[in-house]
Each structure stands twice: as C-alpha cells, then as structure tokens.
Design an enzyme around this catalytic site. Sequence first.
Site, PDB file in Angstrom:
ATOM      1  N   CYS A   4      28.677  28.600  34.156  1.00 32.14           N
ATOM      2  CA  CYS A   4      29.894  27.796  34.360  1.00 32.14           C
ATOM      3  C   CYS A   4      29.879  26.542  33.479  1.00 32.14           C
ATOM      4  CB  CYS A   4      29.975  27.423  35.836  1.00 32.14           C
ATOM      5  SG  CYS A   4      31.226  26.193  36.191  1.00 32.14           S
ATOM      6  N   CYS A   7      29.412  23.319  35.483  1.00 39.64           N
ATOM      7  CA  CYS A   7      28.016  23.197  35.942  1.00 39.64           C
ATOM      8  C   CYS A   7      27.147  22.668  34.806  1.00 39.64           C
ATOM      9  CB  CYS A   7      27.480  24.536  36.438  1.00 39.64           C
ATOM     10  SG  CYS A   7      28.017  24.982  38.093  1.00 39.64           S
ATOM     11  N   HIS A  46      28.312  24.087  42.415  1.00 36.79           N
ATOM     12  CA  HIS A  46      29.342  25.022  41.972  1.00 36.79           C
ATOM     13  C   HIS A  46      30.113  25.603  43.156  1.00 36.79           C
ATOM     14  CE1 HIS A  46      31.449  27.871  39.428  1.00 36.79           C
ATOM     15  NE2 HIS A  46      31.368  28.665  40.494  1.00 36.79           N
ATOM     16  N   ASN A  86      44.334  22.243  40.423  1.00 37.39           N
ATOM     17  CA  ASN A  86      44.808  23.604  40.187  1.00 37.39           C
ATOM     18  C   ASN A  86      43.788  24.520  40.837  1.00 37.39           C
ATOM     19  OD1 ASN A  86      47.063  22.943  38.549  1.00 37.39           O
ATOM     20  ND2 ASN A  86      45.733  22.700  36.770  1.00 37.39           N
ATOM     21  N   THR A  94      41.990  27.199  35.074  1.00 40.29           N
ATOM     22  CA  THR A  94      41.333  27.914  33.979  1.00 40.29           C
ATOM     23  C   THR A  94      39.812  27.802  34.051  1.00 40.29           C
ATOM     24  OG1 THR A  94      41.532  25.989  32.522  1.00 40.29           O
ATOM     25  CG2 THR A  94      43.285  27.641  32.384  1.00 40.29           C
ATOM     26  N   HIS A  99      37.791  21.105  40.521  1.00 41.97           N
ATOM     27  CA  HIS A  99      37.934  19.823  39.833  1.00 41.97           C
ATOM     28  C   HIS A  99      39.255  19.188  40.211  1.00 41.97           C
ATOM     29  CE1 HIS A  99      39.372  23.055  37.189  1.00 41.97           C
ATOM     30  NE2 HIS A  99      40.295  22.202  36.766  1.00 41.97           N
ATOM     31  N   HIS A 101      42.080  16.660  39.023  1.00 43.71           N
ATOM     32  CA  HIS A 101      42.644  15.953  37.875  1.00 43.71           C
ATOM     33  C   HIS A 101      43.169  14.600  38.322  1.00 43.71           C
ATOM     34  CE1 HIS A 101      42.995  19.309  34.883  1.00 43.71           C
ATOM     35  NE2 HIS A 101      43.024  20.065  35.969  1.00 43.71           N
TER      36      HIS A 101
END
Length: 135
Positions: A4, A7, A46, A86, A94, A99, A101
């Site tokens: 990842c 990661c 993760h 997202n 994606t 995460h 933003h």
Amino acid sequence: MSDCLFCKIAAHAIPAYVIYEDDVALAFLDIHPKAPGHTVVIPKVHVAALAGLDGGRVGPLFLAVQRVARMARERLLAEGLTIGINEGRASGQTVEHLHVHVLPRFEKDGGGSIHSVVENPPKESLEAMQKKLRQ
Ligand code: 5GP
Ligand code: ZN
C-alpha cells in the site's frame, strides 16, 4: 511491508511533505493539490474504510485532522475548509488506505460544497430512511 502506497508513506519508505505526525496519524501534502495546502491525514495502520479503524484510533485521527484544520486557518489564512473522505470506488477513492482530505477554501476558489459531489436524492421518505438505518 504491505504494497500500500500510504502504508509506505506512513513508514517513511516513500517521501512525502509531512506537516504533522504522531503515534497514530500522519498528515502530508497531497501530491496533486486541488487547493493550496491540500492535505491528506491517514491512520498509520492500514485500513481501507473508516468502519475498519479500531475505536481507539478514531479520536486521535480526528484530532490530527483538527490540527491540520487549525494550521490551514492560522498559517495559510484559509477562509474556509472542506474536509472529507472518499470511501469506496463508488465515491472515487483511488488509494485504498483510509485518508481524510483537508482542503483549504477561499472565496471564489472555483469549488463547490460537499452537496455538489453527488446527485442521487432518495425515492423514499426520510421516515422510511430513518427506519431502514435504525433497524
Ligand atoms: P482519493 O481519490 O483516494 O480520495 O485520494 C487519493 C489522493 O492521494 C489523491 O488526491 C492523490 O493526489 C494523492 N496521492 C496519490 N499518490 C500520492 C503520493 O505518492 N504522494 C502523495 N503525497 N499523495 C498522493
Ligand atoms: Zn495502507
């Protein structure tokens, strides 16, 4: 190490412009910023989605988000912020590592509100939706 990307950034195996770090969270500048100071805040562990993050890490993750929000307000003089996740391919995620933003916003910056990301109003009533969600 996992394959990842985030990661690897969390492990400092791939460089990033880190602006905040603690035991649980890492905040770094998005490589393709949509606004000055566009930052992503990740948990170091993760997980793909918020539901997968253990309860003990949710608070520290969002404290890191709050720190980044304050930095944007105080140091970049952001006039507003859009903060969002997202989650899942349907939403446009994606990188499959959770995460948040943080997008500093300014008057007339060409962006819209969170309401502009989807146009799919429900066919059922709010009452029916409440029942479905609470059952
Ligand atoms: P998503 O669409 O999954 O919500 O957002 C992933 C974000 O990660 C995108 O805004 C993208 O620009 C950012 N990103 C992708 N690869 C990298 C990278 O290697 N470094 C950094 N700093 N950001 C990245
Ligand atoms: Zn990961």
